[in-house]
Design a protein around this motif. Structure first.
Motif, short mmCIF file in Angstrom:
data_model
loop_
_atom_site.label_atom_id
_atom_site.label_comp_id
_atom_site.label_asym_id
_atom_site.label_seq_id
_atom_site.Cartn_x
_atom_site.Cartn_y
_atom_site.Cartn_z
N GLU A 74 0.94 -1.08 0.03
CA GLU A 74 0.04 -0.01 0.06
C GLU A 74 0.87 1.10 0.08
OE1 GLU A 74 -3.93 1.22 2.46
OE2 GLU A 74 -2.13 1.32 3.59
N GLU B 91 -10.65 7.40 -4.76
CA GLU B 91 -11.07 6.18 -3.91
C GLU B 91 -12.51 6.58 -3.56
OE1 GLU B 91 -7.84 4.98 -1.08
OE2 GLU B 91 -7.47 7.04 -1.26
N HIS B 92 -13.47 5.45 -3.55
CA HIS B 92 -14.79 5.71 -2.67
C HIS B 92 -14.55 5.45 -1.35
CE1 HIS B 92 -17.30 5.77 -6.49
NE2 HIS B 92 -16.22 5.18 -7.17
N VAL C 103 -16.25 10.51 -2.70
CA VAL C 103 -15.18 9.98 -3.55
C VAL C 103 -13.94 11.23 -3.46
CG1 VAL C 103 -14.45 9.41 -5.79
CG2 VAL C 103 -16.62 9.04 -5.36
N THR D 69 -10.72 12.46 -4.90
CA THR D 69 -9.68 12.14 -6.09
C THR D 69 -8.44 13.02 -5.78
OG1 THR D 69 -10.67 14.50 -6.75
CG2 THR D 69 -11.62 12.32 -7.87
N THR E 116 -1.40 -1.24 -4.25
CA THR E 116 -2.51 -0.31 -4.23
C THR E 116 -1.99 1.07 -3.91
OG1 THR E 116 -3.10 -0.52 -1.76
CG2 THR E 116 -4.35 -1.52 -3.50
N ARG F 26 -2.91 4.72 -2.37
CA ARG F 26 -4.14 5.50 -1.60
C ARG F 26 -3.59 6.80 -1.08
NH1 ARG F 26 -7.44 2.26 2.69
NH2 ARG F 26 -8.66 4.10 1.82
N SER G 226 -7.86 9.74 2.54
CA SER G 226 -8.99 8.76 2.48
C SER G 226 -8.88 7.85 3.64
CB SER G 226 -8.84 7.87 1.24
OG SER G 226 -8.83 8.79 0.09
N LYS G 227 -7.61 7.43 4.02
CA LYS G 227 -7.65 6.32 5.31
C LYS G 227 -7.91 7.33 6.35
CE LYS G 227 -4.69 3.30 5.42
NZ LYS G 227 -3.52 2.54 5.62
N GLU H 15 -11.86 7.84 6.36
CA GLU H 15 -12.58 6.42 6.62
C GLU H 15 -12.62 6.08 7.73
OE1 GLU H 15 -13.37 2.86 3.42
OE2 GLU H 15 -11.21 3.46 3.88
#
Length: 286
Positions: free
Chosen positions: A85, A125-126, A133, A135, A156, A158, A162-163, A166
């Motif tokens: 990752e 990433e959704h 999302v 971007t 992947t 990322r 995003s992390k 989420e």
């Protein structure tokens, strides 16, 4: 000549390079430093972590040079992990409602807010639990290099935000608070994420030089969002300590401050107890 120096290096006694094919690597390379974690995917346990910096950055060293330099300390970094990752730390990500997003138009969505450099590719990433999302741009040469370097691994790419969003949302909904402000601190940069009414209200980043700058940006968000600093909880994570100037200055204005705990799943080797739980959060979450 570029060299790498570790500040923190923690590895479980059961870490075995011969088992690297069953390990997952999460890695973040910045302009002047590195950090990575190693997850034993068979036992779902983090068994290694390292953090440090690069020395003699007199020119813009390539990614290949930095990884080769890092491999002199950690030779296994070049091995074929089960998963890799790669975490991007660019500041220019754009969040779009899922209902308005289409993959075919991702570049147009992004360009509505920011320009696209011809050397970059827009990835996305959704974040399904919030119906958004994220971007973000990644250099084309970086994408190619990462995918070729770990070509036998499942790779992947990322974005760190995003992390953050989420996993912090999961932490938020497991609390009783209607409103919660999270602030991530790293290398003169702060990320402020605000949840309210089970929704993401704000995610923004600021560069700062002093504790006064930090407090100014934070309190500006509080004021714009009509938050009362006397009763709104602030959760710190990242490179911050209770005895730091940033914490002390913030506590003059915000009374209810806590530090984030790690996610209970996956598991963590006892060796990682030496590391404060709120630090390097994105390297210890899905």
């Amino acid at each position: 000549m570029i060299t790498a120096k570790s500040e923190i290096s923690l590895f479980d006694k059961n870490f075995d390079r011969n088992n690297i094919a069953s390990y997952g690597l999460s890695i973040r390379i910045t302009s002047d430093g590195f950090s990575f974690s190693v997850l034993n995917r068979k036992t779902n346990q983090f068994i290694g972590f390292a953090n440090g910096f690069f020395i003699d950055l007199k020119r813009n060293h390539s990614l290949s040079e930095k990884i080769n330099c890092l491999s002199e300390i950690y030779p296994f970094i070049n091995d074929s992990f089960s998963t890799v990752e790669w975490i991007s730390d660019s500041n220019d990500n754009v969040i779009i409602p899922e209902s308005l997003f289409s993959e075919a138009n991702k570049d147009k969505h992004y360009e509505f807010n920011l320009n696209i450099d011809y050397e970059n590719k827009i990835l996305f990433e959704h974040i399904h639990n919030l119906s958004i999302v994220n971007t973000f741009p990644v250099n084309l040469n970086t994408i190619k290099w990462v995918e070729e370097h770990w070509k036998l691994s499942l790779v992947t790419i990322r974005h760190y935000s995003s992390k953050l969003i989420e996993n912090l949302y999961i932490d938020y909904i497991n609390r009783s608070n209607d409103t919660l402000v999270y602030t991530n601190v790293s290398n003169r940069k702060m990320d402020i994420i605000l949840f309210q009414g089970k929704n993401l209200l704000l995610s923004n980043s600021f560069n700062f030089e002093t504790a006064e700058d930090f407090v100014y940006f934070l309190m500006n968000i509080f004021a714009r969002s009509n938050l009362n600093p006397e009763n709104t909880e602030l959760v710190f994570l990242g490179d911050i300590a209770r005895n730091s100037d940033i914490y002390k200055s913030t506590h003059r204005y915000v009374r209810n401050i806590s530090f984030l705990r790690r996610n209970p799943n996956p598991f963590y080797s006892f060796i990682l107890d030496e590391l404060s739980e709120h630090r390097f959060y994105t390297l210890f979450c899905n």
